[in-house]
Design a protein around this motif. Structure first.
Motif, PDB file in Angstrom:
ATOM      1  N   ASN A  16     -33.314  52.343-102.022  1.00 57.73           N
ATOM      2  CA  ASN A  16     -33.958  51.049-102.286  1.00 57.73           C
ATOM      3  C   ASN A  16     -34.563  50.967-103.682  1.00 57.73           C
ATOM      4  O   ASN A  16     -35.030  49.910-104.078  1.00 57.73           O
ATOM      5  N   LEU A  53     -31.633  47.916 -94.649  1.00 58.15           N
ATOM      6  CA  LEU A  53     -32.728  47.556 -93.739  1.00 58.15           C
ATOM      7  C   LEU A  53     -32.425  47.922 -92.285  1.00 58.15           C
ATOM      8  O   LEU A  53     -33.303  48.464 -91.600  1.00 58.15           O
ATOM      9  N   PRO A  54     -31.204  47.673 -91.773  1.00 57.27           N
ATOM     10  CA  PRO A  54     -30.906  48.193 -90.425  1.00 57.27           C
ATOM     11  C   PRO A  54     -30.959  49.721 -90.365  1.00 57.27           C
ATOM     12  O   PRO A  54     -31.418  50.291 -89.375  1.00 57.27           O
ATOM     13  N   PHE A  56     -32.954  51.568 -92.151  1.00 57.52           N
ATOM     14  CA  PHE A  56     -34.389  51.858 -92.107  1.00 57.52           C
ATOM     15  C   PHE A  56     -34.909  51.744 -90.676  1.00 57.52           C
ATOM     16  O   PHE A  56     -35.679  52.590 -90.218  1.00 57.52           O
ATOM     17  N   ALA A  57     -34.488  50.719 -89.954  1.00 59.19           N
ATOM     18  CA  ALA A  57     -34.927  50.553 -88.560  1.00 59.19           C
ATOM     19  C   ALA A  57     -34.433  51.710 -87.690  1.00 59.19           C
ATOM     20  O   ALA A  57     -35.187  52.230 -86.858  1.00 59.19           O
ATOM     21  N   ILE A  58     -33.201  52.143 -87.895  1.00 55.06           N
ATOM     22  CA  ILE A  58     -32.642  53.254 -87.115  1.00 55.06           C
ATOM     23  C   ILE A  58     -33.400  54.544 -87.406  1.00 55.06           C
ATOM     24  O   ILE A  58     -33.752  55.292 -86.488  1.00 55.06           O
ATOM     25  N   THR A  60     -36.442  54.814 -88.510  1.00 60.47           N
ATOM     26  CA  THR A  60     -37.783  54.693 -87.934  1.00 60.47           C
ATOM     27  C   THR A  60     -37.765  54.996 -86.446  1.00 60.47           C
ATOM     28  O   THR A  60     -38.613  55.748 -85.946  1.00 60.47           O
ATOM     29  N   LEU A  61     -36.812  54.445 -85.722  1.00 61.59           N
ATOM     30  CA  LEU A  61     -36.733  54.700 -84.283  1.00 61.59           C
ATOM     31  C   LEU A  61     -36.376  56.147 -83.994  1.00 61.59           C
ATOM     32  O   LEU A  61     -36.854  56.729 -83.015  1.00 61.59           O
TER      33      LEU A  61
END
Length: 64
Positions: A16, A53-54, A56-58, A60-61
């Motif tokens: 990023n 961004l997706p 990043f979500a993965i 994080t989870l």
């Protein structure tokens, strides 16, 4: 926990920092001089929105 979050963010989200990073500007300039098409700022932002961004979500989870 905060140190882990900072570490994961630094390692996994380094992509990023494409805009505003001096070595990346140098690589971008060399690639453009060689005739390679590089994305504009908004082109990269679209790429970031669609891919990073997706991701990043993965991440994080997965880690938290």
């Amino acid at each position: 926990m905060i140190l882990a979050a900072i570490s994961v963010g630094a390692v996994a989200m380094g992509a990023n920092t494409y805009i505003g990073n001096a070595p990346n500007f140098m690589v971008k300039a060399i690639a453009e001089a060689a005739g390679v098409r590089m994305p504009s700022f908004f082109g990269y932002m679209a790429y970031s929105g669609a891919v990073l961004l997706p991701l990043f979500a993965i991440v994080t989870l997965l880690f938290f």
